[in-house]
Scaffold this motif. Structure first.
Motif, mmCIF file in Angstrom:
data_model
loop_
_atom_site.group_PDB
_atom_site.id
_atom_site.type_symbol
_atom_site.label_atom_id
_atom_site.label_comp_id
_atom_site.label_asym_id
_atom_site.label_seq_id
_atom_site.Cartn_x
_atom_site.Cartn_y
_atom_site.Cartn_z
ATOM 1 N N TYR A 168 26.129 51.941 26.194
ATOM 2 C CA TYR A 168 25.125 51.065 25.589
ATOM 3 C C TYR A 168 23.940 51.862 25.061
ATOM 4 C CZ TYR A 168 27.581 47.247 27.955
ATOM 5 O OH TYR A 168 28.528 46.351 28.385
ATOM 6 N N SER A 192 20.712 52.739 30.074
ATOM 7 C CA SER A 192 21.972 52.727 29.353
ATOM 8 C C SER A 192 22.250 54.148 28.861
ATOM 9 C CB SER A 192 21.902 51.761 28.173
ATOM 10 O OG SER A 192 21.712 50.430 28.639
ATOM 11 N N TYR A 205 22.672 47.069 28.430
ATOM 12 C CA TYR A 205 23.460 46.406 29.477
ATOM 13 C C TYR A 205 23.012 44.960 29.635
ATOM 14 C CZ TYR A 205 25.736 45.786 34.061
ATOM 15 O OH TYR A 205 26.491 45.336 35.112
#
Length: 262
Positions: free
Chosen positions: A239, A212, A244
């Protein structure tokens, strides 16, 4: 080590390995999505399974998993998947599988730290993690989950929007009740003493590294690209650590299906 399975054993098999101070059961809600098509194997490492066992190393865990697969008559894997520290356990498994010619079609490493810190830094991280576990012992309840997710060490990984991580926090809190200091020390070594094993090109082509965008573990990306130039790499924007799969599990599993079918 305890091993949870989902789905029918006659289906193609997927091995999914969890992160630090978490359990295989904690991954069940995510992988249940594929249990109708695949046989999902979710180990819980020694030191995290509540049995009094001790986590020694990623190589030892990989050997135990492979021995269980062979004993269970599972002759190949469609995918090996590792989350956070589980990505490094999966790399140890990949080394062993290649050595023993055990077939694996795809390897997915999600949020793996893949760091090699000097010993003083490893010692600092060991103190942080053992101190963190000591603080939550005897506090396996909903209120304590919220306090755990507010911990600065945890928020450095997942950020301040902690709601999507509540289930992970509850799982971690439960594991911390029985994880001993030796196991935690050795898990820290797994996370922060990665040795970049050499892998042949044919195996590298099975590798899929995913981070992420905002997670600290992504700082290892450049070294991993150099070590495994024939692997595939993906950075998902927006993220934090393993965000994710945690925040958008349906989309994540659609991506996993794409890898499996590719």
């Amino acid at each position: 080590m305890k091993i949870l399975t989902l789905g029918e054993k006659t289906n193609p098999a997927i091995l999914a390995l969890n992160g630090t101070l978490c359990s295989g059961a904690g991954l069940k809600p995510l992988w249940q999505r594929l249990a109708g098509e695949y046989y999902i194997i979710l180990p819980t490492y020694d030191g995290c399974d509540g049995s009094g066992s001790v986590y020694q190393s990623e190589t030892e865990q990989a050997k135990k998993v492979l021995a269980w697969l062979k004993k269970s008559g599972i002759t190949s894997l469609e995918m090996g998947h590792g989350t956070s520290m589980g990505a490094e356990v999966l790399m140890a498994f990949a080394v062993l599988a290649e050595k023993e010619r055990y077939p694996v079609k795809h390897y997915v490493f999600d949020g793996g730290p893949f760091f090699h810190f000097p010993m003083p830094m490893q010692f600092v991280m060991e103190k942080k993690f053992t101190g963190f576990a000591d603080k939550v012992r005897g506090k396996d309840d909903a209120e304590s989950v919220e306090k755990l997710l507010a911990n600065p060490l945890i928020q450095k990984l997942i950020g301040t929007d902690t709601a999507p991580y509540h289930a992970m926090g509850a799982d971690m809190l439960h594991v911390c009740q029985t994880a001993d200091r030796v196991s935690i020390k050795n898990m820290v070594r797994t996370c922060y003493a990665f040795d970049f094993p050499k892998m042949p090109q044919k195996v590298q082509k099975k590798f899929y590294f995913l981070w992420s965008e905002k997670e600290p573990a992504r700082m290892s990306e450049e070294k991993m690209r150099k070590a495994y130039p024939d692997a595939s790499f993906c950075v998902v924007p927006g993220y934090m650590h393993c965000g994710y799969q945690t925040c958008t599990p349906d989309a994540y599993m659609e991506d996993m299906k794409g890898i499996l079918q590719g």
